[in-house]
Design an enzyme around this catalytic site. Structure first.
Site, short mmCIF file in Angstrom:
data_model
loop_
_atom_site.label_atom_id
_atom_site.label_comp_id
_atom_site.label_asym_id
_atom_site.label_seq_id
_atom_site.Cartn_x
_atom_site.Cartn_y
_atom_site.Cartn_z
N ASN A 1 0.86 -1.18 0.00
CA ASN A 1 0.00 0.00 0.00
C ASN A 1 0.90 1.23 0.00
OD1 ASN A 1 -2.16 1.63 2.46
ND2 ASN A 1 -2.09 1.88 0.26
N GLY A 2 0.68 2.10 -0.98
CA GLY A 2 1.52 3.28 -1.09
C GLY A 2 1.92 3.47 -2.53
N CYS B 1 -0.26 10.59 6.66
CA CYS B 1 -1.19 11.22 5.72
C CYS B 1 -2.40 11.76 6.45
CB CYS B 1 -1.65 10.18 4.69
SG CYS B 1 -3.06 10.72 3.69
N TYR C 1 -10.88 11.35 5.05
CA TYR C 1 -11.74 10.60 4.13
C TYR C 1 -11.39 9.12 3.99
CZ TYR C 1 -13.94 9.08 -0.19
OH TYR C 1 -14.66 8.39 -1.12
N SER D 1 -19.79 10.11 3.27
CA SER D 1 -18.55 10.55 3.88
C SER D 1 -18.66 11.87 4.64
CB SER D 1 -17.44 10.63 2.83
OG SER D 1 -17.87 11.42 1.74
N ASP E 1 -16.84 16.15 2.57
CA ASP E 1 -15.47 15.95 3.08
C ASP E 1 -14.43 16.73 2.29
OD1 ASP E 1 -14.20 13.74 1.05
OD2 ASP E 1 -16.37 13.51 1.31
N CYS F 1 -1.48 13.80 -5.16
CA CYS F 1 -0.76 12.92 -4.23
C CYS F 1 0.06 11.94 -5.03
CB CYS F 1 -1.74 12.17 -3.34
SG CYS F 1 -0.93 10.97 -2.25
N CYS G 1 1.79 14.56 6.58
CA CYS G 1 1.89 14.82 5.15
C CYS G 1 0.59 15.47 4.73
CB CYS G 1 2.11 13.53 4.34
SG CYS G 1 2.10 13.87 2.55
N CYS H 1 -1.28 17.33 -0.49
CA CYS H 1 -2.43 17.59 -1.38
C CYS H 1 -3.04 18.97 -1.11
CB CYS H 1 -3.47 16.48 -1.26
SG CYS H 1 -3.99 16.13 0.43
#
Lengths: 493, 493, 493, 493
Positions: A130-131, A265, A271, A312, A375, A411, A468, A471
């Site tokens: 993941n990333g 993050c 979200y 959301s 959101d 991002c 981080c 964004c």
């Protein structure tokens, strides 16, 4: 090469709502808790919001060896049958759900679906990531030049090739070698024949948590995936930490990287993560409620109804209502039979857009001044349609309140963002945006307000940001070198 | 690793008749003749008898790049639709059909389906291989040790990894490098973005022919695949030759290997090749008729009817009838709706065995002395059942005449043979076999007789056999080194 | 109504060769021999040549009641799995394979696939029908007017509605009532909860045979379906006979209709039936060989090779060779991986036509005068292409010999024939046909010659023909009343 | 007969939560607004909550005639593709979604999926039915006795057979004839070649609304289905009314039945209808909020958090919070990737039950006194599990508040209810239920309170109840005669 053969003919899903940032992956692994595959399937089901396009599971059994199943579609449709479970015997297992990047050359092939697997001299290893690796293009070019054959178009495949070429004596050591050459964000769950491995990059951009289940252990992107299998949440894997867990339940913690200040993050709070997951000791739901309260303080308005953009925007709307005293009501109803995709929709149905998912509760809205809480604003396309639906239903005024600052930068750490010029906030001032959306007012929470809501009482430290927030700020904690090579201009941090 | 995900759920075919040797592959390629994919599909359809389990096509188009489709099942069911053709644009293309080895760990995964593809620094290449690499285990071990990641369990994948690691300046040179390290039998069709490549091992064990179609060229395992696309048969690719054909229609011939005396597989004449293909300037049908005539001379018998075991025994039976004057008749009828497989049969249906495929023409057989002509005896299981059917139908006598010598040794050059101890002729004398099958007489053509029938007037040269006949003689022209390492004992040549 | 929902998306088979008459159905039933479904599946597999598009099975079990499965595709692909068998428990069962009429409105829907089922006051019944009801339009109109709801577009559905409305006290009596109102050709296999029923129309146009298996009985369109399950062939069901067989093995024979002189379909001998089936005490293979001999007497020619158009011309070609002394050889090779259909072929592949199925054995044909023996000429399209292939291969002369008289009239009794104007023989004289086909000579067997070959030593009795030969003579033994109502002009018998 | 053939192999959905009453159907139709099929598909998507198992659409086009598609699965997966729309041309169309009854003989076959179609002398008609025919067994028996052949096991099929046997001169008249013989609840949308027909039973138990779209009209179970296609809500079809709408936009209103006092289903307000639909001039959301407020008045409690059981308890929980002043919070989070079904889950996964769908927001719940608001208690199984999850998460107290009276009687008017003995309230007093569920308090809204919340200021009129509330009161407005014949004992009204 595009392998067009193995995508099921009837699986051309269409993301009916592309006006959100998308987390690209969720990872899960388990060892020492009995049959791994059903637990991995459940964990991935709980992480489905992190990737809806496809999923994969790898397990190892002393008799049956390594086995894998990779499928397009939801976990609940693809990994729940006895038939599939029977093909996945063994007590060590990892899994991955993914959301493919849109706008690229085409659709994900099954070859791009993780975990990736490599057979080394000392045995096989599987890796789920993941990333995003920000120097993947450079690494791939170098590896190809030296004779590696890539099977996918995924940046993550570099990791397994780097491991294959490492001279390390065992798989954890080879993984350290590999990850030291990798730039970017990674939360990794990996496995050997007998061990489960978890690792986070030095900044800890993406989440990864450790839980105990019976005599065994599980690793997951979020705590909600521990809850579903009845595992106890022990702790987060720390930024820069690698854990190696044996079948016997021994955990060794390694620190393969130079230590850096973490930069988690902040958008996971806003979200990506599920509201019932726990981040930094608090439920995401509570954090989002706190964001709503903060927003009500920063951007009050006289109104009759606080209404979330479901689902959301709901916790922030509740927070806004609690803080402002304006009654909370569900002015927009979500069709619960819409997932994030439609199967091969006709042009006409695609054009229905948000109406397939949302309907206005006309009787509730009529004649009211409405605070709409969402959101984030990405392209702004959905926001405009929702505003129109609300006005059509007879609202007197529409006030947008956004639970994040303007999203003005892409991002590069594992989130699917449009190109910069598609981001509304990258090309318009706040006032232009308000006019573009055609609403009576539009307010975003400030970056400091958001930091306060997530628990940083004094807001953002401009010299050493605690999160981080690239964004919002353009401050990229890891230089996106592949992107820079292609001409992307980073704002100075 | 076994990838259980991509095999279609409903595709568990059962070879209802495993009492034959099976060619494992057919290859085809085309360049310079318009859209490649439909031609490749037709060529593979004509080569379906060389591999029924799965097929794959790779094409290249300047705009769309490389594309591939790989599927289980017959070409006529999987590669004929517009939908599939639309995914395969481009003017260079190659394809492969395969029959998986039985008795191994399990079923073929889609990953094992060729052509194999690799992206190199100078561009991609795809390779389709007919034959078998006898030192694949050793090569694989070495390549893994140096960091290559294998995606399949196929011996053929070694070739693409050796090419990836070659320092050669272009793909044909890299292929030469790779093939010089490979032992065994190979007839290869490969492609780059703009070139079609064909290559045969120095002994020329497996066939490969060149044809002209319009301004372009085609390569195929057999001439019948040229016929179906309307291509003109030019010549065989010679043993040890590599041809590189450009889109503009230029052919360069290379000789990358030390020259050796050819040893073409004699069983291609007996069974593998289609009767309408041309080998050595003569139709395979005529050769088989000649085998039947030779057999009638070597092993005459008084009888009332010459009856083939359909369909492969038919030409030899016609030859036997012509030579002996005994009338030819179809005493056994083949159900034309049986392919070589049944989909997931029940136990009961599996047990029906040969009755699913063959039925006796009782009225014709009753009271007759029957000469049954078959191409070969492998395990003998089918032969026994056919004999029983014939006797049940009221035949007076049953005389088996076999169009090949006793099959006593496994093939390691691309044919699926049972282990040696399963071969009837490996454990029994001719007389024991006759008794085991329970027939009135049983005669095999002699090795010399077979050589005469294929055109060697003086029979087999024992000092320098003109063909590979290892399955009959145990004389292996290339030492099967992986097998020897596992303990296989080769008879001295 | 067209029900487009239940046809599998991927099943749009294309009959790649439409230049044959097609039997439209095969029927099978069994009782008292253990589990019925696997036996029915095997029987249908043996009858697949009578209907390739779809099949259905109905069974009854005291606990599970009636169950059915209906599927598109070959029996070997659709009815062989344990999964399907498990859904079909019970000791009484019937089945049906069908070939849909081409050129009509469209494709068969699953609703049109037999057996048809009806629940009556006294229990359910299922009916499978081979043949064609020539007054179906009139019956349907009447039934609809009285409130029956049809579920299919099949003429056969009338039977079950007539049974539903009968006042008969039990199902066999209701079936008699129904069939007395029906005109045309029918060989029916039906079932109740405990009984198996077979019935043939008074003329006995279509075949139906009875066999014994263990303590039970089987009914089948042809004896080859008895062979596959190991049943003993007892006798044909007689024209105009109805048999009712109980689970206990009691057979009752009824004669529900006025007696008439039988008129069995002579084309069953020529083409429809399998060569290993027995009709009138002789194998169909032998009859076809006899046709070939008769043809050699009637139409001799000087030539070097007798070559069948495979596979249906083979026995007649052998007969022609035996009679004429001209050597028999397989000058045309059939690709055994072609069934009667291709799945969704592209335009280009469709245009390949006969080349997908047949290839010329060039080496054998070159320079020879060839007698090509085929079973029939329908449109003549295939014949022309074969002639071209043969000439391209270098034949000196091509002489067509046809094992049936010119096909000049459509069949209305269960065979799919083109409209009259599409039949070559309906619009051209023998000489025009020869010229149209471009061959050196073209000869059909005479009607009398055909009658002699099937055993009528004195040929056809013009006053009382022993067979139905309407497709050759236009002498329709049952007036096709629906067709006449639509304007079809029958030649006077 | 059970037709096992047409259910897709991979569609064995498991209702993971069977502790709810289920509406069994939703209906939709449109005429005069352009192509009907896409509008019907959208309408059915909006009505998916009324039936998740399967759906069907029938359309008529002057050229193409009637066409239908029927499928298992969600509308969004089965009716959205261009391919399906292309098979459904025409300007008149109707559709149906269904939820099969559980616990019955087995699974729905595709034959049971509506609309039902019949071809009559004057043309075809299709019928889609929401509700249940309480004398269907008797009608079916009579129809079979007179020769009708049923194709499904559905009660609704009676209607089309009664229409087929009517002597009425046109389809609307035949429908009147048919419906006058039918007892029970029905909201019907039907069509002829050119007309759209809507009809409600005299009590108007199930909803049916009329909308205008462009120059045409639409009929739908709920207004939310008008919203999605952009149609304007005109009015409800009145109880006992039949409307016949032509393509030209003319509406005729008929009154085929004797007039009775309406008895609309009160549970539509509580649970079945979507919150954004309008019933009786008010949004269902507002009614549910009002129920929550009423409940807070009737059953107050000291607590820290009002938490809905998502999603159906949400509006009542908001109402309870607003009335009581206790803060509202989402203590339970619903996994949005759970529909109402799981595909073929393993035993282990089935046993996960509610955990697959719901997770507790631990951080929010810990240490709090929680009011849990749910819409109803059926078996109580889910309520127990939720209570356990809440206590495990550290809640101090759990107080259940239920937005409907105790459900003590089965519904026979188109709702899937368990047998009476499975209903918790049928066998336990309120106090026993509280103890069984193990909560600190359990309160249901009173029947009068519910009537007040839906707008009957003086509560329920015991002499002439304004709604059908049989599930709470046992007062069945139409005697369920089939059930009574089977022994069901009705409480006296």
């Amino acid at each position: 090469m595009t392998d067009a053969s193995v995508r099921p003919e009837d699986w051309h899903a269409h993301p009916f709502d592309d006006d959100k940032l998308r987390e690209e992956c969720g990872v899960f692994g388990v060892v020492g808790a009995g049959e791994a595959a059903p637990l991995v399937a459940l964990g991935l089901h709980a992480l489905q919001h992190r990737g809806q396009e496809a999923g994969g599971i790898v397990v190892h059994d002393p008799q049956a060896g390594f086995n894998s199943v990779r499928r397009f579609g939801y976990v609940r449709d693809t990994f729940t049958s006895q038939d599939v479970m029977d093909r996945l015997p063994g007590g060590v297992g990892i899994g991955h759900v993914r959301y493919s990047t849109t706008g690229s050359k085409g659709q994900t092939a099954i070859r791009d679906v993780q975990p990736f697997f490599g057979e080394f001299a000392m045995g096989g290893a599987a890796v789920a990531h993941n990333g995003n690796i920000t120097n993947a293009d450079a690494l791939r070019k170098d590896l190809i030049g030296r004779g590696s054959i890539f099977q996918s178009s995924s940046d993550s495949e570099c990791i397994i090739h780097l491991m294959a070429r490492s001279m390390g004596p065992n798989i954890p050591e080879r993984m350290k070698d590999a990850l030291r050459r990798v730039e970017g964000a990674f939360s990794i769950v990996a496995m050997t024949r007998t061990k489960l491995i978890g690792c986070r990059d030095p900044l800890g951009v993406r989440p990864l948590v450790l839980g105990r289940i019976g005599d065994g252990y599980a690793l997951a992107s979020e705590t909600c995936a521990l809850d579903i299998i009845g595992a106890e949440f022990l702790r987060e894997i720390e930024p820069g930490e690698m854990v190696v867990i044996t079948e016997a339940g021994e955990i060794a913690s390694h620190r393969p990287f130079e230590q850096r200040r973490p930069r988690f993050c902040i958008f996971e709070h806003v979200y990506f993560s599920r509201p019932d997951s726990i981040l930094g000791g608090r439920s995401v739901y509570e954090t989002r409620e706190a964001i709503g309260k903060e927003l009500a303080k920063e951007a009050p308005v006289e109104a009759d109804l606080v209404c979330p953009v479901p689902d959301s925007g709901t916790p922030a709307a509740i927070g806004y209502s609690l803080q402002s005293g304006i009654p909370y009501g569900m002015g927009i109803i979500r069709n619960q039979y819409v997932g994030r995709t439609f199967i091969e929709p006709t042009e006409q149905i695609r054009n229905m857009g948000v109406r397939l998912k949302l309907n206005v509760n006309r009787a509730l809205i009529r004649g009211k001044r409405v605070v709409l809480v969402d959101d984030s604003v990405v392209r702004g396309t959905t926001s405009r349609k929702i505003k129109e639906m609300i006005l059509d239903a007879g609202a007197e005024e529409v006030h947008f309140r956004i639970a994040s600052p303007p999203t003005a930068w892409p991002c590069f750490y594992g989130v699917d963002t449009p190109q910069r010029e598609k981001l509304l906030a990258a090309t318009m001032s706040a006032d232009e945006m308000r006019e573009h959306l055609g609403v009576d007012s539009l307010k975003f929470i400030t970056l400091d307000g958001l930091y306060r809501a997530v628990g940083e009482a004094r807001g953002r430290d401009p010299n050493a940001p605690q999160y981080c927030d690239a964004c919002f700020s353009g401050a990229y904690p890891v230089a996106p070198s592949d992107q820079i090579a292609k001409g992307f201009e980073v704002a100075a941090e």
